[in-house]
Scaffold this active site. Sequence first.
Site, PDB file in Angstrom:
ATOM      1  N   ASP A  84      19.413  75.818  64.933  1.00 26.72           N
ATOM      2  CA  ASP A  84      19.528  74.635  64.501  1.00 26.72           C
ATOM      3  C   ASP A  84      20.441  73.447  65.059  1.00 26.72           C
ATOM      4  O   ASP A  84      21.512  74.216  65.701  1.00 26.72           O
ATOM      5  CB  ASP A  84      19.755  74.452  62.776  1.00 26.72           C
ATOM      6  CG  ASP A  84      18.608  75.260  62.139  1.00 26.72           C
ATOM      7  OD1 ASP A  84      17.542  75.278  62.584  1.00 26.72           O
ATOM      8  OD2 ASP A  84      18.959  75.768  61.072  1.00 26.72           O
ATOM      9  N   TYR A 118      24.429  87.380  62.638  1.00 29.97           N
ATOM     10  CA  TYR A 118      25.071  86.140  62.631  1.00 29.97           C
ATOM     11  C   TYR A 118      26.302  86.134  62.021  1.00 29.97           C
ATOM     12  O   TYR A 118      26.820  86.939  61.267  1.00 29.97           O
ATOM     13  CB  TYR A 118      24.132  85.206  61.840  1.00 29.97           C
ATOM     14  CG  TYR A 118      23.033  84.502  62.411  1.00 29.97           C
ATOM     15  CD1 TYR A 118      22.987  83.358  63.423  1.00 29.97           C
ATOM     16  CD2 TYR A 118      21.823  85.038  62.677  1.00 29.97           C
ATOM     17  CE1 TYR A 118      22.236  82.672  63.831  1.00 29.97           C
ATOM     18  CE2 TYR A 118      20.770  84.729  63.438  1.00 29.97           C
ATOM     19  CZ  TYR A 118      20.935  83.326  63.887  1.00 29.97           C
ATOM     20  OH  TYR A 118      19.857  82.678  64.686  1.00 29.97           O
TER      21      TYR A 118
END
Length: 259
Positions: free
Chosen positions: A51, A109
């Site tokens: 994003d 992540y």
Amino acid sequence: MRIALGLEYDGSNFSGWQSQKGVRTVQATLEQALSAVANEPVTVITAGRTDAGVHAAAQVVHFDTATFRLEHNWVFGGNANLLPEVAILWAQPVNEAFHARFSAIARHYRYIILNRGARPAIANRRVTWYCQPLSVTKMKEAGAFLVGEHDFSSFRAKACQAKSPVRNVHYLEVTRQGDWIVIDISANAFLHHMVRNIAGVLMAIGKGEQPPRWAEEVLQARCRAVGGVTARPDGLYLVRVDYPDHFDLPRLSRPVTVW
């Protein structure tokens, strides 16, 4: 021929990975640089679309080209044409069975929180700052409810296009080192905003707004509306993508740190 690339980028000044008209994206920036090296248009496929504001320490992409270049030419030539915020780390020819997205078996992540009274300067836009105390003990307890294969509908963005909300979280760890809190999470794949929504739930629990078991309640509700606030993108990094060993791709020696 098909080429795989590893790259890192600071996502602070990009409107995400995916190419969009009228805004700066990582994909468009990379494709422009590679096209200059190949002397032909290049389209890249990525392991994961990040994003706006999200960073990567070990993104993986592939592209097809009729142009032959040595591996170091893709790296040095690509970097010479890239903005300073994006860097190609390695390049490697792969067979056509390799696909950056569909061949991946796990993604990792890291979400980094600076938990102190003073806002960051050097790490501004590269970490998430929270000035009130956070309980790592409670965040750890809450994270344990999310490990395993579950329906993560409560943690997916409204605009998520994934066909199934079921994902398998391999591990979720929360650690503290001084003022820094790190959330490490690995799964077979992630839904849109899934990591940031998980981070938002864990931070709410760390603040004391909710008990640790609230994470389980949010998960079982299968409704995004009950999941609270989506955490900021600043602290989120894609730190590793795993592939079957037979592809023999390079791997980073360690994940990103800021201390």
